[in-house]
Design a protein around this motif. Structure first.
Motif, mmCIF file in Angstrom:
data_model
loop_
_atom_site.group_PDB
_atom_site.id
_atom_site.type_symbol
_atom_site.label_atom_id
_atom_site.label_comp_id
_atom_site.label_asym_id
_atom_site.label_seq_id
_atom_site.Cartn_x
_atom_site.Cartn_y
_atom_site.Cartn_z
ATOM 1 N N LEU A 147 -6.690 -30.041 8.712
ATOM 2 C CA LEU A 147 -5.915 -28.953 8.110
ATOM 3 C C LEU A 147 -5.288 -29.417 6.802
ATOM 4 N N GLU A 148 -4.762 -30.627 6.794
ATOM 5 C CA GLU A 148 -4.161 -31.166 5.571
ATOM 6 C C GLU A 148 -5.189 -31.265 4.449
ATOM 7 N N LYS A 149 -6.379 -31.733 4.791
ATOM 8 C CA LYS A 149 -7.438 -31.850 3.787
ATOM 9 C C LYS A 149 -7.860 -30.477 3.269
ATOM 10 N N LEU A 150 -7.957 -29.488 4.173
ATOM 11 C CA LEU A 150 -8.344 -28.139 3.760
ATOM 12 C C LEU A 150 -7.305 -27.538 2.823
ATOM 13 N N PRO B 25 -14.361 -29.277 9.851
ATOM 14 C CA PRO B 25 -14.393 -28.617 11.166
ATOM 15 C C PRO B 25 -14.470 -29.572 12.352
ATOM 16 N N LEU B 26 -14.859 -30.824 12.113
ATOM 17 C CA LEU B 26 -14.968 -31.805 13.194
ATOM 18 C C LEU B 26 -13.731 -32.691 13.291
ATOM 19 N N MET B 27 -12.785 -32.511 12.362
ATOM 20 C CA MET B 27 -11.596 -33.360 12.323
ATOM 21 C C MET B 27 -10.508 -32.851 13.262
ATOM 22 N N GLY B 28 -9.408 -33.592 13.320
ATOM 23 C CA GLY B 28 -8.287 -33.218 14.163
ATOM 24 C C GLY B 28 -7.405 -32.173 13.504
ATOM 25 N N VAL C 91 -13.603 -23.155 14.726
ATOM 26 C CA VAL C 91 -14.342 -21.971 14.291
ATOM 27 C C VAL C 91 -13.736 -21.405 13.012
ATOM 28 N N LYS C 92 -12.414 -21.287 12.986
ATOM 29 C CA LYS C 92 -11.750 -20.702 11.824
ATOM 30 C C LYS C 92 -11.978 -21.524 10.570
ATOM 31 N N VAL C 93 -11.781 -22.836 10.646
ATOM 32 C CA VAL C 93 -11.931 -23.651 9.442
ATOM 33 C C VAL C 93 -13.399 -23.782 9.051
ATOM 34 N N ALA C 94 -14.312 -23.632 10.009
ATOM 35 C CA ALA C 94 -15.738 -23.626 9.656
ATOM 36 C C ALA C 94 -16.024 -22.458 8.717
ATOM 37 N N PHE C 95 -15.542 -21.270 9.068
ATOM 38 C CA PHE C 95 -15.713 -20.126 8.176
ATOM 39 C C PHE C 95 -15.055 -20.390 6.828
ATOM 40 N N GLY D 150 -24.638 -23.425 21.021
ATOM 41 C CA GLY D 150 -25.420 -22.541 21.880
ATOM 42 C C GLY D 150 -25.037 -21.080 21.808
ATOM 43 N N ASN D 151 -23.936 -20.752 21.151
ATOM 44 C CA ASN D 151 -23.512 -19.360 20.989
ATOM 45 C C ASN D 151 -24.284 -18.769 19.804
ATOM 46 N N GLU D 152 -25.388 -18.081 20.095
ATOM 47 C CA GLU D 152 -26.267 -17.587 19.039
ATOM 48 C C GLU D 152 -25.579 -16.549 18.160
ATOM 49 N N GLU D 153 -24.712 -15.734 18.746
ATOM 50 C CA GLU D 153 -24.001 -14.727 17.963
ATOM 51 C C GLU D 153 -23.100 -15.396 16.922
ATOM 52 N N LEU D 154 -22.377 -16.422 17.351
ATOM 53 C CA LEU D 154 -21.510 -17.143 16.428
ATOM 54 C C LEU D 154 -22.337 -17.877 15.378
ATOM 55 N N LEU D 155 -23.449 -18.467 15.795
ATOM 56 C CA LEU D 155 -24.307 -19.179 14.854
ATOM 57 C C LEU D 155 -24.809 -18.240 13.768
ATOM 58 N N ASN D 156 -25.214 -17.030 14.160
ATOM 59 C CA ASN D 156 -25.682 -16.060 13.171
ATOM 60 C C ASN D 156 -24.567 -15.654 12.214
ATOM 61 N N GLU D 157 -23.348 -15.564 12.717
ATOM 62 C CA GLU D 157 -22.208 -15.255 11.844
ATOM 63 C C GLU D 157 -21.986 -16.388 10.842
ATOM 64 N N PHE D 158 -22.105 -17.614 11.327
ATOM 65 C CA PHE D 158 -21.997 -18.763 10.421
ATOM 66 C C PHE D 158 -23.082 -18.700 9.343
ATOM 67 N N MET D 159 -24.311 -18.384 9.767
ATOM 68 C CA MET D 159 -25.428 -18.359 8.844
ATOM 69 C C MET D 159 -25.238 -17.330 7.738
ATOM 70 N N GLU D 160 -24.603 -16.221 8.069
ATOM 71 C CA GLU D 160 -24.334 -15.200 7.066
ATOM 72 C C GLU D 160 -23.409 -15.727 5.975
#
Length: 291
Positions: free
Chosen positions: A132-135, A160-163, A168-172, A206-216
């Motif tokens: 969060l600090e880095k973002l 997104p992989l940090m502490g 999900v939110k910071v990935a977007f 494995g959440n295909e719906e979320l993956l597709n949202e990421f891809m967009e």
């Protein structure tokens, strides 16, 4: 899943394009001058491949080993084997750094070979970094029209992989930032996004719906695949057959995976061996050799 051996793929891609930034993130200011072969061929050791070996300006070879999950004794002993045999083969000073997606508290930190011989590599855990600090730091730079550093580019992959983050939110958030053509040129976007694609697959898990949202959001590579899958599903609906929808969807996903794997393989040509590309992408080695 789109990506075979997701964490391995992410680490190899990032090490190729952000070796110096990885070293800086580890608090090491030495310059990376090249890559050293990762294969060890020793009669008693067989053919073993290290994750990545950097040649540093002072002549040191740094083996960077990546681990998914907590570090255990077997992992540390294997890293010790790499260090000893790399020292024998190269005749050079060898250092070992490990990067883990696990927990420092739950991980083994020292491999006890004997009372007089302890192997203690430098350990780094994504969870130890404050994502969060880095973002916020990056967002403030953008707000103030400050140029982002190459280390910021690296952070935009791994935040997104940090502490201290909602993954999900910071990935977007980071996917959207890299889409900004006023901040990044096409080459910079390509280097970051090819890694973000894998991060999206890791976070979606494995959440295909979320993956597709990421891809967009990621836009590179993904638009064609998402549109193709949607068209196949719609075609199944028009035929009015449930099996048509499912078969269409599965066909779309399979073709999407295959096309993405081929694209990644082409990008890695002349950077990794055909065997390593096959392991990373899941493509048969015979197919990789033809690319």
């Amino acid at each position: 899943m789109y990506i075979h051996n997701r964490y391995d793929t992410l680490q190899k891609l990032s090490l190729i394009d952000f070796a110096q930034e990885i070293l800086l993130a580890m608090g090491d200011s030495r310059e990376v001058v090249g890559f050293y072969p990762t294969e060890l061929i020793i009669p008693t050791f067989g053919h073993r491949f290290m994750d990545g070996v950097l040649e540093l300006e002072d002549g040191t070879l740094m083996n960077i080993e990546f681990q998914t999950g907590d570090l255990d004794e077997n992992f540390l002993l294997r890293a010790a084997q790499y260090a000893i045999n790399l020292r024998i083969v190269s005749g050079r000073h060898v250092e070992t750094n490990t990067v883990s997606t696990g927990s420092r508290i739950s991980s083994e930190k020292i491999a006890l070979i004997s009372n007089d011989f302890r192997f203690k590599p430098r350990l780094f855990f994504y969870a130890d970094f404050d994502g969060l600090e880095k973002l916020i730091n990056i967002q403030n730079k953008i707000k103030n029209n400050e140029a982002l550093s190459s280390s910021d580019h690296y952070d935009l992959i791994f935040i997104p992989l940090m502490g201290n983050v909602d993954r999900v939110k910071v990935a977007f958030d980071v996917f959207k930032i890299v889409n900004n053509k006023n901040i990044f040129n096409e080459k910079e976007q390509s280097k970051i996004k090819q890694c973000q694609y894998v991060v999206a697959d890791i976070i979606a898990d494995g959440n295909e719906e979320l993956l597709n949202e990421f891809m967009e959001e990621i836009t590179m590579f993904a638009g064609f695949l998402v549109e193709r899958e949607k068209n196949l599903v719609e075609s199944g609906r028009e035929e009015g057959r449930e099996e048509g929808r499912e078969e269409g969807r599965q066909e779309g996903m399979k073709e999407g995976r295959d096309e993405k794997s081929v694209e990644i393989a082409i990008n890695l040509k002349n950077r990794l061996s055909d065997r390593e590309i096959s392991e990373v992408t899941g493509l048969p080695i015979e197919e990789v050799k033809k690319l």
